[in-house]
Design a protein around this motif. Structure first.
Motif, PDB file in Angstrom:
ATOM      1  N   LEU A 153       0.833  -1.206   0.000  1.00 27.17           N
ATOM      2  CA  LEU A 153       0.000   0.000   0.000  1.00 27.17           C
ATOM      3  C   LEU A 153       0.863   1.250   0.000  1.00 27.17           C
ATOM      4  O   LEU A 153       1.732   1.433   0.843  1.00 27.17           O
ATOM      5  CB  LEU A 153      -0.910   0.001   1.234  1.00 27.17           C
ATOM      6  N   ARG A 154       0.641   2.113  -0.974  1.00 30.96           N
ATOM      7  CA  ARG A 154       1.360   3.387  -1.053  1.00 30.96           C
ATOM      8  C   ARG A 154       0.562   4.466  -0.343  1.00 30.96           C
ATOM      9  O   ARG A 154       1.079   5.185   0.496  1.00 30.96           O
ATOM     10  CB  ARG A 154       1.584   3.776  -2.508  1.00 30.96           C
ATOM     11  N   THR A 155      -0.695   4.612  -0.692  1.00 33.91           N
ATOM     12  CA  THR A 155      -1.572   5.613  -0.091  1.00 33.91           C
ATOM     13  C   THR A 155      -3.022   5.239  -0.378  1.00 33.91           C
ATOM     14  O   THR A 155      -3.305   4.310  -1.126  1.00 33.91           O
ATOM     15  CB  THR A 155      -1.263   7.015  -0.629  1.00 33.91           C
ATOM     16  N   VAL A 156      -3.915   5.997   0.221  1.00 38.84           N
ATOM     17  CA  VAL A 156      -5.348   5.801   0.001  1.00 38.84           C
ATOM     18  C   VAL A 156      -5.919   7.127  -0.475  1.00 38.84           C
ATOM     19  O   VAL A 156      -5.740   8.159   0.170  1.00 38.84           O
ATOM     20  CB  VAL A 156      -6.057   5.346   1.295  1.00 38.84           C
ATOM     21  N   LEU A 157      -6.596   7.107  -1.625  1.00 38.20           N
ATOM     22  CA  LEU A 157      -7.268   8.301  -2.147  1.00 38.20           C
ATOM     23  C   LEU A 157      -8.668   8.345  -1.569  1.00 38.20           C
ATOM     24  O   LEU A 157      -9.452   7.401  -1.714  1.00 38.20           O
ATOM     25  CB  LEU A 157      -7.357   8.257  -3.670  1.00 38.20           C
ATOM     26  N   GLN A 158      -8.981   9.439  -0.910  1.00 43.07           N
ATOM     27  CA  GLN A 158     -10.315   9.600  -0.346  1.00 43.07           C
ATOM     28  C   GLN A 158     -11.288   9.975  -1.459  1.00 43.07           C
ATOM     29  O   GLN A 158     -10.903  10.538  -2.478  1.00 43.07           O
ATOM     30  CB  GLN A 158     -10.301  10.686   0.734  1.00 43.07           C
ATOM     31  N   PRO A 159     -12.568   9.682  -1.274  1.00 39.82           N
ATOM     32  CA  PRO A 159     -13.550  10.019  -2.311  1.00 39.82           C
ATOM     33  C   PRO A 159     -13.675  11.529  -2.490  1.00 39.82           C
ATOM     34  O   PRO A 159     -13.372  12.304  -1.578  1.00 39.82           O
ATOM     35  CB  PRO A 159     -14.853   9.419  -1.780  1.00 39.82           C
ATOM     36  N   ASP A 166     -20.900  20.822  -0.024  1.00 36.76           N
ATOM     37  CA  ASP A 166     -21.268  20.900   1.398  1.00 36.76           C
ATOM     38  C   ASP A 166     -20.264  20.150   2.260  1.00 36.76           C
ATOM     39  O   ASP A 166     -19.821  20.649   3.299  1.00 36.76           O
ATOM     40  CB  ASP A 166     -22.668  20.330   1.634  1.00 36.76           C
ATOM     41  N   GLU A 167     -19.884  18.948   1.825  1.00 39.34           N
ATOM     42  CA  GLU A 167     -18.898  18.168   2.575  1.00 39.34           C
ATOM     43  C   GLU A 167     -17.550  18.884   2.599  1.00 39.34           C
ATOM     44  O   GLU A 167     -16.861  18.887   3.616  1.00 39.34           O
ATOM     45  CB  GLU A 167     -18.740  16.782   1.961  1.00 39.34           C
ATOM     46  N   ARG A 168     -17.192  19.508   1.489  1.00 39.53           N
ATOM     47  CA  ARG A 168     -15.935  20.239   1.414  1.00 39.53           C
ATOM     48  C   ARG A 168     -15.944  21.419   2.373  1.00 39.53           C
ATOM     49  O   ARG A 168     -14.953  21.686   3.064  1.00 39.53           O
ATOM     50  CB  ARG A 168     -15.681  20.725  -0.013  1.00 39.53           C
ATOM     51  N   ALA A 196     -13.663  22.325   9.666  1.00 39.68           N
ATOM     52  CA  ALA A 196     -13.002  21.487  10.668  1.00 39.68           C
ATOM     53  C   ALA A 196     -11.489  21.702  10.632  1.00 39.68           C
ATOM     54  O   ALA A 196     -10.842  21.779  11.683  1.00 39.68           O
ATOM     55  CB  ALA A 196     -13.338  20.018  10.432  1.00 39.68           C
ATOM     56  N   GLU A 197     -10.917  21.808   9.442  1.00 40.87           N
ATOM     57  CA  GLU A 197      -9.486  22.056   9.316  1.00 40.87           C
ATOM     58  C   GLU A 197      -9.114  23.424   9.894  1.00 40.87           C
ATOM     59  O   GLU A 197      -8.091  23.569  10.547  1.00 40.87           O
ATOM     60  CB  GLU A 197      -9.050  21.978   7.845  1.00 40.87           C
ATOM     61  N   ARG A 198      -9.970  24.436   9.651  1.00 33.15           N
ATOM     62  CA  ARG A 198      -9.732  25.761  10.197  1.00 33.15           C
ATOM     63  C   ARG A 198      -9.736  25.739  11.729  1.00 33.15           C
ATOM     64  O   ARG A 198      -8.894  26.351  12.375  1.00 33.15           O
ATOM     65  CB  ARG A 198     -10.802  26.744   9.702  1.00 33.15           C
TER      66      ARG A 198
END
Length: 171
Positions: free
Chosen positions: A65-71, A76-78, A84-86
């Motif tokens: 496994l190198r990485t996982v790409l999220q959907p 709205d989700e963004r 949340a990141e802020r």
């Protein structure tokens, strides 16, 4: 004749593309895998369009496994994710600021005795400035017919006791 030449050219270009893509996989390019809505596992050499709404695993050529790409996120989700990141960034900044303040305090006041000494010196300066001023202001009694005057820096005023039902105050 033209049709035959065009078909031949497309065949040659297609085989070159297949050879190039197979060489990329052999030389360590990524392998993308995901499970679609029907439960079927898809494996490709580039991100899978059918799985853009699902998690995609990116594997090395040896299968690790190198990485996982999220959907992909909806708008709205963004927005929720960015908020949340802020918040997380603000919490990290607040924590770093608290650590910095604590370090500065420890550098300035190495022990409690030094802190108390500096605190008393600062409070004494404030207390000495307050002391003379509080004695300079007159007191006004409601029962008196006249109030004493203000300090000499302002003009003197008097207040009259209530013969008309008013309480005494500065006018």
């Amino acid at each position: 004749m033209r049709g035959l030449n065009a078909a031949l050219m497309l065949g040659v270009l297609g085989s070159l593309a297949v050879d190039a893509s197979s060489q990329e996989v052999k030389h360590g390019s990524a392998i993308y895998t995901c499970t679609n809505a029907a439960g079927r596992t898809l494996t490709r050499d580039r991100p899978i369009a059918e799985c853009m709404d699902r998690e995609q695993r990116v594997l090395n050529s040896d299968g690790s496994l190198r990485t996982v790409l999220q959907p992909s996120l909806t708008s709205d989700e963004r927005a929720v994710h960015e908020e949340a990141e802020r918040r997380k960034a603000q919490e990290r900044a607040n924590k770093q600021e608290a650590i910095r303040r604590d370090r500065n305090l420890l550098a300035r006041f190495p022990n409690e005795a030094a802190h108390n000494k500096a605190r008393d010196a600062a409070l004494n300066a404030t207390r000495s400035g307050i002391q003379p001023r509080s004695s300079a202001w007159p007191t006004c009694r409601r029962s008196a017919s006249r109030c004493s005057t203000r300090p000499s820096s302002t003009r003197a005023r008097t207040c009259r006791a209530s013969s008309r039902g008013r309480s005494s105050r500065w006018t």
